[in-house]
Design a protein around this motif. Structure first.
Motif, PDB file in Angstrom:
ATOM      1  N   ASP A  48       0.877  -1.174   0.000  1.00 28.49           N
ATOM      2  CA  ASP A  48       0.000   0.000   0.000  1.00 28.49           C
ATOM      3  C   ASP A  48       0.916   1.225   0.000  1.00 28.49           C
ATOM      4  O   ASP A  48       1.555   1.531   1.007  1.00 28.49           O
ATOM      5  N   THR A  71       1.027   2.271 -13.078  1.00 31.83           N
ATOM      6  CA  THR A  71      -0.391   2.467 -13.430  1.00 31.83           C
ATOM      7  C   THR A  71      -1.182   3.028 -12.251  1.00 31.83           C
ATOM      8  O   THR A  71      -2.386   3.223 -12.357  1.00 31.83           O
ATOM      9  N   VAL A  72      -0.513   3.264 -11.123  1.00 27.92           N
ATOM     10  CA  VAL A  72      -1.249   3.629  -9.902  1.00 27.92           C
ATOM     11  C   VAL A  72      -1.795   5.051  -9.968  1.00 27.92           C
ATOM     12  O   VAL A  72      -1.108   5.985 -10.351  1.00 27.92           O
ATOM     13  N   PHE A 112       1.478   6.475 -16.389  1.00 28.15           N
ATOM     14  CA  PHE A 112       0.174   6.837 -16.960  1.00 28.15           C
ATOM     15  C   PHE A 112      -0.320   8.182 -16.471  1.00 28.15           C
ATOM     16  O   PHE A 112      -0.202   8.519 -15.299  1.00 28.15           O
ATOM     17  N   ARG A 172     -14.971  -0.163 -15.597  1.00 28.70           N
ATOM     18  CA  ARG A 172     -16.117   0.338 -14.828  1.00 28.70           C
ATOM     19  C   ARG A 172     -17.288   0.790 -15.698  1.00 28.70           C
ATOM     20  O   ARG A 172     -18.426   0.406 -15.471  1.00 28.70           O
TER      21      ARG A 172
END
Ligand SMILES: NC(=O)c1ccc[n+]([C@@H]2O[C@H](COP(=O)([O-])OP(=O)(O)OC[C@H]3O[C@@H](n4cnc5c(N)ncnc54)[C@H](OP(=O)(O)O)[C@@H]3O)[C@@H](O)[C@H]2O)c1
Length: 299
Positions: A48, A71-72, A112, A172
């Motif tokens: 985390d 990509t976070v 990203f 999503r």
């Protein structure tokens, strides 16, 4: 010997899709946070980033990867509008940690970013040369991260992308539309927010080309079609054979969001397409790909 690739955010939509495409040819390492992922041929570290900032620095220094894909990002643009501490930490400070660690190890960082770095007032697709002007806090922090990554090393790559979709549990928007319409429930997508939705498989394939071709710099990596979320839903209904009457257009004024959104943040990917010799697909081809992968029989 295979190149060593570390995907930071390997459990996400892009990270897990890229892992599948990269797996045969790379020595693969991934980080996950709250979600699990099973990959027999990858080394997985649970980190985390908000809780343990040192862990990712140590991982990069121990692994010494050839390539790091970050990509976070926080999944909620609205939360970032009210919680600046999280947005600053995850998007700016931790990106800096990763960029410095990559620079120290000589690793190429592919990072990203998003179309929300633009204000959405331009009446054409944005090119890389257009001036960013984010209108929400999320976009501001993502833009700051871009500068950090670009300044850290001339090996690095920024990919600005938009509304990523695929046949994937973390896609999503398309999952919301497909599941609701299949269950004959109403959906109310925005009629006044335009983007260039991007098939996740195109992104994964283009990343591999970027690596193979030693590409560096900032690029837009998006699908061909600029359309509203409402039009996107209609196109899904068309191909899946769902009832279009269940799709009710809603405006940003009617359905309030905490963070303002750019009206038309469509991006132009031609620069990247020419550079790597790869064409991102249009929306109908992308939806067809998803339909085909879903095994869904048209209603
Ligand atoms: N999806 C889109 O429509 C879209 C549009 C424009 C730009 N982008 C950008 O494209 C990139 C990839 O998007 P995506 O859709 O693949 O995102 P995603 O599915 O939400 O995945 C994000 C990844 O980041 C990890 N993560 C989140 N918070 C973390 C934390 N505190 N510590 C460690 N890891 C953390 C998640 O781990 P867990 O899942 O294990 O918690 C997950 O692996 C992001 O930078 C995103 O902003 C996406």
């Amino acid at each position: 010997m295979s190149q060593k690739m570390l995907i930071v955010g390997g459990s996400g939509l892009v990270g897990s899709t890229l892992a599948q495409y990269a797996m045969p040819n790379y020595d693969l390492h991934m980080t996950i946070n709250k979600n699990k992922i099973t990959f027999t041929n990858a080394l997985i570290s649970k980190i985390d980033l908000l809780e343990d900032r040192l862990a990712i620095i140590n991982l990069i220094k121990t692994l010494n990867p050839d390539i790091v894909i970050n990509t976070v990002a926080h999944s909620s643009v609205d939360l970032c509008e009210t919680n600046h501490v999280i947005a600053d930490l995850l998007h700016v400070d931790i990106t800096k940690d990763i960029a410095i660690a990559c620079h120290d190890m000589g690793s190429k960082l592919i990072h990203f970013s998003t179309d929300t770095v633009f204000d959405g007032k331009l009446d054409r697709k944005y090119a890389e040369e257009d001036t960013p002007n984010p209108i929400n806090y999320y976009g501001k922090t993502r833009l700051m991260a871009e500068s950090i990554v670009m300044e850290a090393s001339n090996l690095n790559v920024i990919l600005r992308t938009s509304v990523i979709y695929g046949w994937h549990e973390r896609s999503r928007f398309t999952n919301w539309i497909i599941q609701s319409l299949r269950d004959k429930k109403m959906v109310d997508p925005f009629v006044d927010q335009y983007n260039t939705p991007t098939l996740v498989d195109d992104l994964a394939k283009s990343i591999l080309r970027i690596i193979e071709m030693h590409v560096t710099g900032l690029y837009h990596a998006v699908g061909k079609t600029c359309l509203s979320r409402y039009e996107f839903a209609l196109r899904i209904a068309d191909q899946f054979g769902f009832d279009k009457n269940l799709i009710k257009p809603v405006t940003s004024y009617e359905k309030k969001q905490d963070a303002p959104r750019p009206t038309k943040s469509c991006l132009d990917a031609q620069k990247l397409e020419k550079k790597i010799g790869y064409n991102f697909c249009d929306i109908d081809t992308g939806i067809g790909f998803v339909l085909n992968k879903s095994g869904f029989t048209k209603m």
